[in-house]
Motif scaffolding. Structure first.
Motif, mmCIF file in Angstrom:
data_model
loop_
_atom_site.group_PDB
_atom_site.id
_atom_site.type_symbol
_atom_site.label_atom_id
_atom_site.label_comp_id
_atom_site.label_asym_id
_atom_site.label_seq_id
_atom_site.Cartn_x
_atom_site.Cartn_y
_atom_site.Cartn_z
ATOM 1 N N GLU A 22 -11.744 -22.607 4.869
ATOM 2 C CA GLU A 22 -12.321 -22.730 3.141
ATOM 3 C C GLU A 22 -12.553 -21.295 3.157
ATOM 4 O OE1 GLU A 22 -16.351 -24.336 3.432
ATOM 5 O OE2 GLU A 22 -15.352 -26.551 3.214
ATOM 6 N N ASP A 25 -14.692 -29.683 -2.347
ATOM 7 C CA ASP A 25 -15.475 -28.216 -1.429
ATOM 8 C C ASP A 25 -15.478 -27.152 -2.598
ATOM 9 O OD1 ASP A 25 -15.665 -29.280 0.981
ATOM 10 O OD2 ASP A 25 -13.393 -29.205 1.219
ATOM 11 N N LYS A 81 -18.316 -22.498 -5.024
ATOM 12 C CA LYS A 81 -18.690 -23.347 -4.204
ATOM 13 C C LYS A 81 -20.013 -24.180 -4.282
ATOM 14 C CE LYS A 81 -18.643 -24.396 0.523
ATOM 15 N NZ LYS A 81 -18.259 -25.758 0.698
#
Length: 144
Positions: free
Chosen positions: A13, A38, A29
């Motif tokens: 990520e 995500d 996020k």
């Protein structure tokens, strides 16, 4: 390289955020783990929902990738266009990103296979295809 899949996922990520920002996107996020995506990325007032995945699981010459998520009450189901707009999938050993629109995986089984070294792989055209995120923005900013 990582002790757990969770650590690998968190590292991937971070890689996604850096790469998306380098491609001119603002990266957001969601707070917590309740969203089915995500990240939301934005460019020129348009947003996309992105689910980031990673794989290092070899199956012959390819890497296996999974397109299901754990739904509430221990159930699993495939992601859909109601959940996300794109998958961003990082093949860890090859350091290769795939940017795949969710609509391209609607017929895929829960597991599909990527091979960054084989142009005949059906997903090869999505290898490093960050430009797809520019062309398919679907959520316009609402004026207040």
């Amino acid at each position: 390289m990582f002790e757990t899949r969770k650590q690998q996922g968190e590292w991937v990520e971070l890689q996604f955020m850096a790469r998306a920002a380098a491609n001119g996107f603002t990266v957001t996020k969601p707070w917590g783990d309740s969203a089915r995506y995500d990240f939301a990325i934005e460019k020129q007032g348009r947003f996309q929902r992105v689910q980031v995945k990673s794989t290092a699981s070899r199956d012959g010459d390819s890497y296996a990738c999974n397109v299901i998520w754990s739904a509430p009450h221990g159930r699993s189901r495939k992601y859909s266009a109601k959940d996300i707009d794109f998958f961003a999938i990082f093949v860890v050993p090859d350091e290769a990103w795939y940017i795949i629109p969710i609509r391209e995986l609607k017929r895929a089984r829960s597991t599909f296979y990527l091979n960054p070294r084989n142009p005949k792989n059906q997903y090869f055209r999505y290898l490093e295809a960050w430009h797809f995120l520019n062309n398919s923005c679907r959520l316009p900013v609402v004026s207040v």
